[in-house]
Design a protein around this motif. Structure first.
Motif, PDB file in Angstrom:
ATOM      1  N   PRO A  23       0.796  -1.233   0.000  1.00  0.00           N
ATOM      2  CA  PRO A  23       0.000   0.000   0.000  1.00  0.00           C
ATOM      3  C   PRO A  23       0.828   1.283   0.000  1.00  0.00           C
ATOM      4  O   PRO A  23       0.396   2.299  -0.544  1.00  0.00           O
ATOM      5  N   ASP A  24       2.020   1.245   0.594  1.00  0.00           N
ATOM      6  CA  ASP A  24       2.854   2.448   0.611  1.00  0.00           C
ATOM      7  C   ASP A  24       3.335   2.831  -0.785  1.00  0.00           C
ATOM      8  O   ASP A  24       3.574   4.011  -1.054  1.00  0.00           O
ATOM      9  N   GLU A  25       3.500   1.838  -1.663  1.00  0.00           N
ATOM     10  CA  GLU A  25       3.935   2.104  -3.037  1.00  0.00           C
ATOM     11  C   GLU A  25       2.764   2.433  -3.961  1.00  0.00           C
ATOM     12  O   GLU A  25       2.973   2.937  -5.054  1.00  0.00           O
ATOM     13  N   ALA A  26       1.553   2.132  -3.547  1.00  0.00           N
ATOM     14  CA  ALA A  26       0.381   2.342  -4.397  1.00  0.00           C
ATOM     15  C   ALA A  26       0.100   3.831  -4.567  1.00  0.00           C
ATOM     16  O   ALA A  26       0.179   4.603  -3.613  1.00  0.00           O
ATOM     17  N   VAL A  27      -0.224   4.204  -5.783  1.00  0.00           N
ATOM     18  CA  VAL A  27      -0.572   5.586  -6.094  1.00  0.00           C
ATOM     19  C   VAL A  27      -2.083   5.674  -6.239  1.00  0.00           C
ATOM     20  O   VAL A  27      -2.673   4.980  -7.069  1.00  0.00           O
ATOM     21  N   LEU A  28      -2.698   6.496  -5.418  1.00  0.00           N
ATOM     22  CA  LEU A  28      -4.131   6.774  -5.555  1.00  0.00           C
ATOM     23  C   LEU A  28      -4.271   8.067  -6.341  1.00  0.00           C
ATOM     24  O   LEU A  28      -3.603   9.051  -6.037  1.00  0.00           O
ATOM     25  N   GLU A  29      -5.135   8.043  -7.345  1.00  0.00           N
ATOM     26  CA  GLU A  29      -5.342   9.235  -8.159  1.00  0.00           C
ATOM     27  C   GLU A  29      -6.773   9.740  -7.988  1.00  0.00           C
ATOM     28  O   GLU A  29      -7.665   8.988  -7.610  1.00  0.00           O
ATOM     29  N   ARG A  30      -6.946  11.014  -8.267  1.00  0.00           N
ATOM     30  CA  ARG A  30      -8.259  11.637  -8.129  1.00  0.00           C
ATOM     31  C   ARG A  30      -8.537  12.502  -9.350  1.00  0.00           C
ATOM     32  O   ARG A  30      -7.609  12.937 -10.038  1.00  0.00           O
ATOM     33  N   VAL A  31      -9.811  12.717  -9.576  1.00  0.00           N
ATOM     34  CA  VAL A  31     -10.249  13.625 -10.633  1.00  0.00           C
ATOM     35  C   VAL A  31     -11.261  14.590 -10.028  1.00  0.00           C
ATOM     36  O   VAL A  31     -11.882  14.284  -9.008  1.00  0.00           O
ATOM     37  N   ASP A  67     -18.290   4.019   1.412  1.00  0.00           N
ATOM     38  CA  ASP A  67     -19.239   5.039   0.968  1.00  0.00           C
ATOM     39  C   ASP A  67     -18.634   6.406   1.241  1.00  0.00           C
ATOM     40  O   ASP A  67     -18.053   6.620   2.312  1.00  0.00           O
ATOM     41  N   TYR A  68     -18.785   7.330   0.279  1.00  0.00           N
ATOM     42  CA  TYR A  68     -18.367   8.699   0.571  1.00  0.00           C
ATOM     43  C   TYR A  68     -19.195   9.701  -0.220  1.00  0.00           C
ATOM     44  O   TYR A  68     -19.726   9.390  -1.288  1.00  0.00           O
ATOM     45  N   VAL A  69     -19.319  10.879   0.366  1.00  0.00           N
ATOM     46  CA  VAL A  69     -19.968  12.008  -0.284  1.00  0.00           C
ATOM     47  C   VAL A  69     -18.841  12.941  -0.695  1.00  0.00           C
ATOM     48  O   VAL A  69     -18.129  13.479   0.172  1.00  0.00           O
ATOM     49  N   VAL A  75     -12.322   9.663  -6.323  1.00  0.00           N
ATOM     50  CA  VAL A  75     -11.181   8.774  -6.534  1.00  0.00           C
ATOM     51  C   VAL A  75     -11.316   8.127  -7.909  1.00  0.00           C
ATOM     52  O   VAL A  75     -12.412   7.782  -8.364  1.00  0.00           O
ATOM     53  N   GLU A  76     -10.192   7.999  -8.597  1.00  0.00           N
ATOM     54  CA  GLU A  76     -10.169   7.307  -9.887  1.00  0.00           C
ATOM     55  C   GLU A  76     -10.207   5.815  -9.582  1.00  0.00           C
ATOM     56  O   GLU A  76      -9.398   5.315  -8.814  1.00  0.00           O
ATOM     57  N   LEU A 108      -6.583  12.078   0.597  1.00  0.00           N
ATOM     58  CA  LEU A 108      -6.593  12.347  -0.846  1.00  0.00           C
ATOM     59  C   LEU A 108      -7.778  13.197  -1.274  1.00  0.00           C
ATOM     60  O   LEU A 108      -7.642  14.117  -2.079  1.00  0.00           O
ATOM     61  N   LEU A 109      -8.961  12.880  -0.746  1.00  0.00           N
ATOM     62  CA  LEU A 109     -10.199  13.450  -1.287  1.00  0.00           C
ATOM     63  C   LEU A 109     -10.796  14.594  -0.465  1.00  0.00           C
ATOM     64  O   LEU A 109     -11.572  15.372  -1.014  1.00  0.00           O
ATOM     65  N   ASP A 110     -10.512  14.644   0.820  1.00  0.00           N
ATOM     66  CA  ASP A 110     -11.194  15.588   1.714  1.00  0.00           C
ATOM     67  C   ASP A 110     -12.705  15.541   1.465  1.00  0.00           C
ATOM     68  O   ASP A 110     -13.329  16.557   1.130  1.00  0.00           O
ATOM     69  N   PRO A 111     -13.320  14.363   1.627  1.00  0.00           N
ATOM     70  CA  PRO A 111     -14.750  14.246   1.320  1.00  0.00           C
ATOM     71  C   PRO A 111     -15.612  14.966   2.358  1.00  0.00           C
ATOM     72  O   PRO A 111     -15.169  15.219   3.487  1.00  0.00           O
TER      73      PRO A 111
END
Length: 155
Positions: A23-31, A67-69, A75-76, A108-111
């Motif tokens: 998980p430390d190497e995983a890249v989470l991307e957002r749009v 679940d998120y609002v 998240v991509e 990442l998202l600040d939902p």
């Protein structure tokens, strides 16, 4: 009317991407959220989530419901799938896996709101379920129940 989703800067979508080693190497991307003017809930379900026991190295299995609002970002999904898959060879207790996923997405998202349910299959004869949410769900947003039944064994 269909909102255009900005995808500039994404590195994984539409490309062959290897599973991250951990998980430390995983890249989470957002749009950007294409409907910032609407309050709505996004759900991801991972019914075959796996990780390893940090002491024995034996596999652990869970059904995760996230679940998120969204606020400004979503998240991509391919990056999320690879991030979740990166736990496959990662040793951590159920609580750590579940809450590390939540924290990473919150950062990442600040939902507006986020909830995760980790419904873990038994280890040592006892199922461990882990739940977290960031606060009270926002008014006026339909947030369905997670409805994952508790582990019943042969019953």
């Amino acid at each position: 009317m269909t909102a255009k989703t900005e995808t500039a800067g994404l590195t994984m979508l539409g490309a062959h991407t290897a599973m991250p080693a951990n998980p430390d190497e995983a890249v989470l991307e957002r749009v950007p959220n294409p409907h910032r003017d609407l309050a709505y809930c996004i759900r991801f379900t991972a019914p075959e989530f796996t990780s390893l026991c940090p002491l024995t190295g034996q596999p652990d299995f869970a059904h995760l419901v996230l679940d998120y609002v969204p606020r400004d970002w979503i998240v991509e999904s391919k990056s999320l799938k690879l991030f979740l898959g990166s736990f496959r060879n990662h040793g951590a207790f159920h609580e750590a896996c579940t809450l590390d996923i939540a924290r990473r997405l919150i950062t990442l998202l600040d939902p507006v709101w986020l909830r995760i349910g980790g419904y873990w299959y038994p280890r040592g004869g006892i199922p461990i379920d882990v739940f977290h949410q960031t606060g009270t769900p926002p008014e006026g947003v339909w947030i369905p129940a997670q409805d994952v039944p508790g582990y019943r064994g042969r019953g």
